[in-house]
Design a protein around this motif. Structure first.
Motif, PDB file in Angstrom:
ATOM      1  N   ASN A 148       0.819  -1.210   0.000  1.00 45.83           N
ATOM      2  CA  ASN A 148       0.000   0.000   0.000  1.00 45.83           C
ATOM      3  C   ASN A 148       0.858   1.266   0.000  1.00 45.83           C
ATOM      4  N   ALA A 149       1.980   1.226   0.707  1.00 44.50           N
ATOM      5  CA  ALA A 149       2.862   2.395   0.758  1.00 44.50           C
ATOM      6  C   ALA A 149       3.477   2.662  -0.607  1.00 44.50           C
ATOM      7  N   GLY A 152       0.770   3.955  -2.927  1.00 49.06           N
ATOM      8  CA  GLY A 152       0.429   5.314  -2.530  1.00 49.06           C
ATOM      9  C   GLY A 152       1.462   6.324  -2.986  1.00 49.06           C
ATOM     10  N   SER A 153       2.735   5.959  -2.893  1.00 45.05           N
ATOM     11  CA  SER A 153       3.811   6.865  -3.301  1.00 45.05           C
ATOM     12  C   SER A 153       3.800   7.080  -4.799  1.00 45.05           C
ATOM     13  N   LEU A 155       1.234   6.815  -6.813  1.00 45.05           N
ATOM     14  CA  LEU A 155       0.038   7.583  -7.157  1.00 45.05           C
ATOM     15  C   LEU A 155       0.178   9.044  -6.730  1.00 45.05           C
ATOM     16  N   LYS A 156       0.768   9.259  -5.564  1.00 40.77           N
ATOM     17  CA  LYS A 156       0.926  10.621  -5.049  1.00 40.77           C
ATOM     18  C   LYS A 156       1.724  11.497  -6.005  1.00 40.77           C
ATOM     19  N   TYR A 174      -3.109  -1.635 -12.133  1.00 45.90           N
ATOM     20  CA  TYR A 174      -2.306  -2.235 -11.060  1.00 45.90           C
ATOM     21  C   TYR A 174      -1.642  -3.481 -11.607  1.00 45.90           C
ATOM     22  N   HIS A 197      -7.964  -0.399  -2.443  1.00 47.96           N
ATOM     23  CA  HIS A 197      -7.107   0.589  -1.777  1.00 47.96           C
ATOM     24  C   HIS A 197      -6.837   1.773  -2.699  1.00 47.96           C
ATOM     25  N   ILE A 198      -6.559   1.495  -3.964  1.00 48.71           N
ATOM     26  CA  ILE A 198      -6.330   2.582  -4.923  1.00 48.71           C
ATOM     27  C   ILE A 198      -7.571   3.461  -5.022  1.00 48.71           C
ATOM     28  N   GLN A 200      -9.831   3.923  -2.803  1.00 47.35           N
ATOM     29  CA  GLN A 200      -9.969   4.702  -1.565  1.00 47.35           C
ATOM     30  C   GLN A 200      -9.051   5.917  -1.581  1.00 47.35           C
ATOM     31  N   LEU A 201      -7.819   5.739  -2.065  1.00 48.43           N
ATOM     32  CA  LEU A 201      -6.896   6.870  -2.158  1.00 48.43           C
ATOM     33  C   LEU A 201      -7.461   7.941  -3.086  1.00 48.43           C
TER      34      LEU A 201
END
Length: 275
Positions: A148-149, A152-153, A155-156, A174, A197-198, A200-201
């Protein structure tokens, strides 16, 4: 838990990534074998990303079949003294509707950074293309519990570059690195968990846009596992590698997408045509 409830109607999206495979004669044979099966299908959007030298050939072969043309890569630069690079405007001029950005092989083999991938995403948008942002973790990152980290990075970086409104014009794929070309595949449950999870982000930025975005799964998708993967609530299609080089296997994957529940209905580029 998934953040999407009732998706908007629309076909699933299946993208073929031929990677560094093909010849003029072989490409023609593959398309000839594919078209009879795909032309009879309704309810699935299909795109093919051949190697760059064959974009013109595929644009001609696909014509007005409704199958979109895509590129495997794109330069973050618009034009200039960048030997060997291909700009988004050039790709659009060739008839492309999609461009892959940040594929794991580009990241791992050619050192593309999250920041560079974000610039490529923006370049695709500027050229009127639909960028397909590839996200994924290595086996070491997964085993360390960092999936997830990592996602998240990655995508951020794009969110910071273009913002949610622009990100929502693209597609996300993904692709767990450990399941690409290895014969291993994330289970439907594993894949769905990351897709959820994606979403949700994305929902933290804009719930409505997050619900509309297409999230594809790419990682050793085959004819015999596609239906289970595509049936997951947050999996809106697939980015297909090796199986896309087999006409029967790829057609079966597309049929599996049709039989799955309808996904989100956003982000479709115009059907391929000569420009």
């Amino acid at each position: 838990m998934p953040t999407r409830n009732t998706p908007a109607p629309g076909p699933k999206l299946v993208i073929a990534n031929w990677k560094m495979h093909g010849t003029h004669a072989g490409n023609a044979r593959l398309i000839d074998a594919l078209l009879p099966g795909l032309s009879a299908m309704a309810g699935v959007q299909v795109a093919i990303c051949p190697p760059m030298p064959y974009l013109a050939q595929l644009a001609g072969l696909l014509g007005r079949t409704g199958i979109c043309l895509g590129a495997q890569n794109i330069s973050e630069r618009a034009e200039g003294a960048f030997t060997g690079e291909v700009s988004g405007q050039m790709l659009a001029d060739m008839g492309c509707g999609y461009a892959l950005v940040g594929h794991s092989e580009r990241r791992s083999l050619y050192g593309e950074t999250d920041a560079q991938v974000a610039m490529k995403f923006e370049a695709a948008l500027r050229a009127g293309l639909t960028p397909v942002l590839c996200l994924g973790e290595t086996i070491h990152q997964r085993r360390a519990g960092n999936t997830n980290a990592v996602i998240g990075s990655q995508l951020k970086a794009v969110l910071e570059q273009v913002g949610m409104a622009q990100l929502a014009k693209g597609v996300i794929a993904y692709e767990p690195v450990w399941a690409i070309g290895t014969g291993e595949t994330a289970s439907p449950t594993q894949a769905q968990a990351v897709h959820a999870h994606i979403r949700q982000l994305l929902a933290a930025q804009d719930p409505a846009a997050a619900a509309r975005m297409r999230l594809l799964y790419g990682g050793s998708v085959k004819a015999d596992n596609a239906a289970q993967l595509f049936a997951q609530q947050d999996i809106d299609g697939g980015l297909i590698g090796g199986a896309s080089l087999d006409a029967d296997a790829f057609a079966a994957i597309c049929r599996a997408a049709i039989s799955a529940e309808p996904p989100v209905g956003a982000g479709l580029p115009a059907k391929n045509s000569t420009r």
